[in-house]
Design an enzyme around this catalytic site. Structure first.
Site, PDB file in Angstrom:
ATOM      1  CB  SER A 130      -5.156  40.296  -1.951  1.00 25.99           C
ATOM      2  OG  SER A 130      -6.269  40.983  -1.337  1.00 25.99           O
ATOM      3  CE  LYS A 152      -8.453  41.827  -4.231  1.00 27.35           C
ATOM      4  NZ  LYS A 152      -8.353  42.007  -2.867  1.00 27.35           N
ATOM      5  CB  SER A 193      -5.100  44.737  -3.167  1.00 29.39           C
ATOM      6  OG  SER A 193      -5.341  43.420  -3.147  1.00 29.39           O
TER       7      SER A 193
END
Length: 393
Positions: free
Chosen positions: A96, A99, A151
């Protein structure tokens, strides 16, 4: 800190000395990285092509802490100096932390006050979720908090849908990566969930973090500890109760001066992490990939080392500036319609943020694709703005 060392300066001086202090210790419980691409890129300086630890200490500098991460970078967020690194360009699964690229790509194009209606596809996203429900109404601001704090992969899916769809969003993410000269990075989805060919590097994550933290909106979301998020509506068309979202970034509550930015974990990627902190005079960023449990403690140790040895190390490279591109005249860029379905905004708007100085005048080519639903209003410049059980995030 000494002045930044440019790639040209490194090449001219023939700087090749590498001192490895306290080589990283691999944790026995951490699986080996899954067949990463070979290190070899010299972008940012030839020393960064090394697969081992690179650091240049003076006689009074202290030894580096022992780290389990397969790859890491410690850099000055303001000057771009790379202070120390290990396998900086090794291509690994980002989880993640990718992101951050999603946010850097979409923050300039989505109006935070616009509304979005949740879908079943959002709600069924794999891995960590913030709690989007089909038919629920959210602002884009809500979705950004859902992306950064827990997240949420449901939020990543929703933001991509609001941007015109997965294919369009991923294409724009890859265009932004190329513009930043994050050439180790290939995005396949906006969430960072494991996908064949989806890779990045500790160096690239530092480039992306530096560009993101230059934006006031990105920086604000990255350091937010908690926010309220809309719950399931009790009646169609009416707002529901809200509940609290909390950050997964332990440094924000446990490390003085922490300013963000993003955690990551999947079974294949293991723990990935991008962390930043500030002390009077400068800010540091650390990126770690394929690390064992407790990665935030390794980030803390590396940040402590960086601040403690301020001025006692010679940089081993630099975080490069975005690549220059050939652009249409400014009037032609401004004439592009700012409607739903247009592509990424110019890099000047993307990297400047509200009230920030532009990083570069370059831009990502506009891509005209049909909107798949979601945000009603879009614009080119953004207004101001116990450890959980590991899950793919």
């Amino acid at each position: 800190m000494p002045r930044p060392v440019t790639l040209a300066a490194l090449l001219l001086t023939g700087l090749v000395g590498v001192a490895a202090a306290a080589p990283p210790v691999a944790a026995a419980a951490t699986p080996a990285p899954p067949a990463p691409a070979a290190v070899g890129s010299a972008i940012g300086g030839p020393l960064l092509a090394s697969p081992g630890v690179v650091v240049r200490l003076t006689g009074t500098a202290t030894a580096l802490p022992a780290l389990s991460a397969s790859s890491w970078v410690l850099a000055d967020l303001d000057t771009g100096e790379v202070i120390a690194a290990k396998a900086a360009h090794q291509r690994l699964r980002p989880a993640s932390t990718l992101k951050t690229l999603t946010a850097l790509t979409l923050l300039p194009t989505l109006d935070p006050s616009s509304t979005y209606t949740g879908t079943a596809d959002d709600a069924n996203a794999e891995g960590s979720r913030a709690g989007i429900v089909p038919g629920g109404t959210y602002t884009v601001h809500d979705l950004w908090n859902a992306l950064f704090l827990p997240s949420g992969n449901d939020a990543a899916h929703a933001l991509a849908t609001a941007n015109g769809g997965m294919a369009k969003t991923v294409a724009e993410m890859n265009a932004v990566a190329r513009e930043l000269q994050a050439l180790d990075t290939t995005a396949k989805n906006p969430s960072g969930l494991d996908a064949d060919g989806q890779l990045s590097s500790a160096y690239d994550l530092a480039l992306i973090a530096r560009a993101g933290m230059a934006r006031s909106d990105f920086a604000a979301y990255a350091k937010t500890v908690s926010s309220r998020f809309p719950g399931r509506p009790t009646k169609a068309g009416t707002p529901g109760p809200t509940f609290a979202l909390w950050t997964q970034n332990h440094l924000l509550t446990a490390y003085p001066g922490a300013i963000g930015i993003k955690t990551g974990y999947t079974t294949l990627a293991q723990n990935t992490y991008v962390a930043a902190a500030e002390r009077p005079g400068h800010r540091l960023v650390v990126t770690l990939m394929h690390s064992s449990h407790g990665v935030w403690k390794e980030a803390r140790a590396l940040l402590d080392w960086g601040f403690r040895n301020d001025g006692l190390v010679t940089p081993v490279g630099t975080l490069v500036d975005p690549a220059p591109t050939t652009l249409p005249a400014p009037s032609a860029v401004a004439a592009q319609p700012a409607t739903a379905g247009t592509g990424a905004a110019p890099a000047q708007a993307r990297n400047a943020g509200a009230g920030g100085a532009p990083w570069t005048a370059s831009a990502v080519a506009l891509v005209a694709l049909a909107v798949g639903g979601g945000v009603l209003t879009r614009r080119r410049a953004l207004a101001p703005g116990q450890r959980p059980r590991p899950r793919p995030r």
